[in-house]
Design a protein around this motif. Structure first.
Motif, PDB file in Angstrom:
ATOM      1  N   THR A 103      39.203  35.859  33.710  1.00 15.82           N
ATOM      2  CA  THR A 103      40.148  36.265  34.258  1.00 15.82           C
ATOM      3  C   THR A 103      41.166  35.214  34.635  1.00 15.82           C
ATOM      4  OG1 THR A 103      37.729  37.956  34.880  1.00 15.82           O
ATOM      5  CG2 THR A 103      40.009  38.153  35.783  1.00 15.82           C
ATOM      6  N   ALA A 104      41.037  34.425  35.811  1.00 14.20           N
ATOM      7  CA  ALA A 104      41.803  33.516  35.903  1.00 14.20           C
ATOM      8  C   ALA A 104      43.347  33.652  35.233  1.00 14.20           C
ATOM      9  CB  ALA A 104      41.508  32.714  36.869  1.00 14.20           C
ATOM     10  N   LEU A 105      42.608  32.991  34.519  1.00 14.44           N
ATOM     11  CA  LEU A 105      43.473  32.760  33.048  1.00 14.44           C
ATOM     12  C   LEU A 105      43.870  33.839  32.744  1.00 14.44           C
ATOM     13  CD1 LEU A 105      41.590  30.434  30.770  1.00 14.44           C
ATOM     14  CD2 LEU A 105      43.014  29.826  31.875  1.00 14.44           C
ATOM     15  N   ALA A 106      43.659  34.711  32.600  1.00 13.25           N
ATOM     16  CA  ALA A 106      43.794  36.382  32.136  1.00 13.25           C
ATOM     17  C   ALA A 106      45.639  36.583  33.159  1.00 13.25           C
ATOM     18  CB  ALA A 106      43.010  37.346  31.658  1.00 13.25           C
ATOM     19  N   ALA A 107      45.035  36.123  34.651  1.00 16.37           N
ATOM     20  CA  ALA A 107      45.466  36.702  35.830  1.00 16.37           C
ATOM     21  C   ALA A 107      47.471  35.091  35.395  1.00 16.37           C
ATOM     22  CB  ALA A 107      45.612  35.962  37.052  1.00 16.37           C
ATOM     23  N   ARG A 108      46.755  34.121  35.218  1.00 19.27           N
ATOM     24  CA  ARG A 108      47.778  32.878  34.563  1.00 19.27           C
ATOM     25  C   ARG A 108      48.704  33.391  33.542  1.00 19.27           C
ATOM     26  NH1 ARG A 108      47.761  27.634  35.992  1.00 19.27           N
ATOM     27  NH2 ARG A 108      49.821  26.711  35.392  1.00 19.27           N
ATOM     28  N   GLU A 109      48.562  34.536  33.204  1.00 16.04           N
ATOM     29  CA  GLU A 109      49.071  35.102  31.946  1.00 16.04           C
ATOM     30  C   GLU A 109      50.541  35.427  32.315  1.00 16.04           C
ATOM     31  OE1 GLU A 109      49.474  34.665  28.322  1.00 16.04           O
ATOM     32  OE2 GLU A 109      48.444  33.462  28.882  1.00 16.04           O
ATOM     33  N   ALA A 110      49.477  35.675  32.943  1.00 10.15           N
ATOM     34  CA  ALA A 110      51.092  37.058  34.052  1.00 10.15           C
ATOM     35  C   ALA A 110      52.474  36.002  34.694  1.00 10.15           C
ATOM     36  CB  ALA A 110      50.543  37.722  35.727  1.00 10.15           C
ATOM     37  N   ILE A 155      39.572  37.844  42.094  1.00 13.16           N
ATOM     38  CA  ILE A 155      39.749  37.751  41.187  1.00 13.16           C
ATOM     39  C   ILE A 155      38.157  38.391  40.393  1.00 13.16           C
ATOM     40  CG2 ILE A 155      38.656  35.416  39.749  1.00 13.16           C
ATOM     41  CD1 ILE A 155      39.686  33.546  40.903  1.00 13.16           C
ATOM     42  N   VAL A 156      37.206  38.404  41.371  1.00 15.26           N
ATOM     43  CA  VAL A 156      36.297  39.483  41.556  1.00 15.26           C
ATOM     44  C   VAL A 156      36.405  40.750  40.653  1.00 15.26           C
ATOM     45  CG1 VAL A 156      34.184  40.581  41.817  1.00 15.26           C
ATOM     46  CG2 VAL A 156      34.391  38.409  42.117  1.00 15.26           C
ATOM     47  N   ALA A 157      37.905  40.569  41.670  1.00 13.95           N
ATOM     48  CA  ALA A 157      38.372  42.494  41.878  1.00 13.95           C
ATOM     49  C   ALA A 157      38.910  42.769  40.330  1.00 13.95           C
ATOM     50  CB  ALA A 157      39.163  43.268  42.603  1.00 13.95           C
ATOM     51  N   LEU A 158      39.610  41.609  40.253  1.00 13.92           N
ATOM     52  CA  LEU A 158      40.684  41.762  38.799  1.00 13.92           C
ATOM     53  C   LEU A 158      39.976  42.218  37.915  1.00 13.92           C
ATOM     54  CD1 LEU A 158      43.607  41.420  38.328  1.00 13.92           C
ATOM     55  CD2 LEU A 158      43.397  39.055  37.975  1.00 13.92           C
ATOM     56  N   ARG A 159      39.192  40.990  37.690  1.00 19.40           N
ATOM     57  CA  ARG A 159      37.986  41.496  36.906  1.00 19.40           C
ATOM     58  C   ARG A 159      37.488  42.883  36.217  1.00 19.40           C
ATOM     59  NH1 ARG A 159      36.313  38.732  32.642  1.00 19.40           N
ATOM     60  NH2 ARG A 159      34.359  39.385  31.814  1.00 19.40           N
TER      61      ARG A 159
END
Lengths: 305, 178
Positions: A44-51, B166-170
């Protein structure tokens, strides 16, 4: 406690993944006990990094850069010309005393005709400030302002001929200040802290906190100024100084009117001549000076009406 | 980039070149931070510009007290965003048609744009503090220590917010995918 430990592990993995460039697998191998929980979060963090691939549009980037640089120049010019206003009171007083001491000598006389590229130019400016401060009447100050504006125009023409655009910009700022002050004095606005003279108070000590946001950015005034000024043809004033029909005041006002009309015409002519002779690199700054001069004198004449 | 402290000191002394360098260094990052915070790339343009104009006006008030310049700058951006959100009652902000993703070819760019839109949309499900941390950490690339400075929180608190964010984003991304 367990949560805190996991927060630290997650953060360590994020640092390795996003900053140090380790792979997801490498990160998970370091923490096999937490791998099942860590895996989805790191993805998920990697996806956020996409931003972080968001980029400003090129046209916005160019426009913003242009406007910022315009504001930067404007601010630099303003700070430079108002540096007297930042002087502590004691320093201003000391400068005045120094000027008075020197006034009997040759330095001040020699400085009086100096140009901005001369070492004596700062003495010239200091002398002018002292004269403005020590002139008791509004009318006297206004006349002096008109005279000092003349000087600035001559300096602009001189520096433009030398191709020094930067100095032209700086002196144009000073010209603008003098013409603004002239208008303030003509209008007889009470309680106005005259720029460049004794400051009312030193600026407050900053707390270092960032400023509250404002919604109106300073307009970067970069409109191309007109090439030529319209002819000045305004009827002579009828009202007295400060709105009173006092004969002596009225006479002074008419005198000032004549001076400003004359100065407006002659200074516009001087700047236009300079524009013909100036090298290309100084022309844009000179056009700006012409616009400032035109606008300033018009405002002064309107105030005198 | 030159040592940031010397650049900032030069900018405070009216050195235009130093200020321009700071601008180039931070412009994209501040823009990304604001975009993620408000979810509107067009509004983010105006706000970004305003942040730098505010910085220009007030840089003389910045003092080195062991606090990085970036923390101060992001604080200005944060204030700008707060002011914007206060004025504009947020309902459902439209997704962007003006997002530039910097992709190499049209297909890659389109795919990346979709990814960005998904993330932007998902971040709206986060609390303000979680969104702030995610934005500062993953789009502005600040360290935990720097984020803590910007937000005025302890590093431990920021790590906890990072985790819950991150949990909420996921969760939000998963819901979107269904």
């Amino acid at each position: 406690m367990k949560n805190k430990e996991f927060d630290n592990i997650l953060n360590d993995c994020l640092e390795r993944l996003l900053v140090k460039g380790e792979s997801l697998e490498q990160c998970l191998e370091r923490y096999p006990a937490q791998a099942a929980e860590l895996g989805p979060l790191l993805e998920t963090a990697l996806a956020a990094r996409e931003a972080s691939a968001i980029q400003p549009r090129p046209d916005f980037r160019a426009r913003a850069r242009y406007q910022f640089h315009s504001a930067l120049k404007e601010t630099a010019s303003r700070r430079s010309r108002s540096s007297w206003g930042w002087f502590p009171r004691w320093a201003t007083v000391a400068a005045i005393v120094l000027v008075l001491v020197l006034a009997g000598g040759g330095t001040v006389v020699a400085a009086d005709s100096s140009m901005p590229d001369s070492p004596l130019y700062s003495v010239k400016l200091a002398t002018e400030q002292a004269r403005l401060t020590l002139t008791p009447s509004q009318m006297g100050k206004a006349r002096l302002c008109a005279e000092l504006a003349d000087r600035r125009v001559a300096e602009i023409a001189y520096m433009a001929e030398k191709g020094d655009a930067e100095q032209v910009v700086i002196i144009t700022g000073r010209l603008d200040d003098k013409l603004d002050l002239l208008v303030v004095l003509i209008e007889g606005r009470g309680g106005v802290s005259l720029p460049g003279i004794l400051p009312a108070a030193s600026p407050p000590e900053e707390a270092g906190a960032p400023p509250a946001p404002t919604t109106t950015p300073p307009p970067p005034d970069e409109e191309p100024p007109p090439e030529a000024a319209p002819p000045v043809a305004i009827p002579p004033p009828e009202k007295g100084w400060g709105g009173r029909d006092d004969t002596a005041q009225n006479g002074s006002r008419v005198q000032l009117w004549n001076t400003v009309v004359h100065d407006a015409a002659s200074n516009q002519a001087t700047l236009r001549q300079a524009l013909d002779k100036a090298p290309e690199r100084a022309r844009e700054a000179l056009r700006r000076a012409l616009a400032v001069s035109e606008e300033g004198y018009e405002e002064a004449l309107e105030a005198l009406e | 980039m030159q040592d940031e402290e010397s650049l900032v000191r030069r900018a405070q002394k009216n050195d235009q070149e130093a200020f321009a360098q700071l601008y180039e260094e931070y412009f994209d990052r501040i823009y990304r931070y604001i975009t993620l915070k408000i979810g509107d790339a067009v509004e983010a343009e105006d706000l970004t510009q305003q942040v730098f104009l505010n910085t220009l006006r007030s840089i003389s008030s910045f003092k080195w007290r062991g606090r990085p310049f970036s923390a101060w700058l992001y604080r200005i951006a944060h204030n700008q965003v707060v002011d914007y959100l206060r004025k504009k009652k947020r309902t459902d902000l439209p997704l962007e048609e003006n997002l530039a993703s910097g992709g190499d070819n049209p297909q890659t760019a389109a795919e990346r744009k979709l990814d960005i839109e998904r993330v932007l949309s998902a971040t709206r499900q986060l609390t303000d503090a979680q969104r702030e941390v995610i934005s500062l950490r993953f789009t502005s690339e600040l360290s935990i220590a720097q984020v803590a400075e910007v937000m005025g929180k302890s590093q431990g608190a920021v790590k906890a917010l990072q985790h819950s964010g991150i949990v909420a984003l996921r969760r939000a991304l998963t819901v979107q995918g269904k």
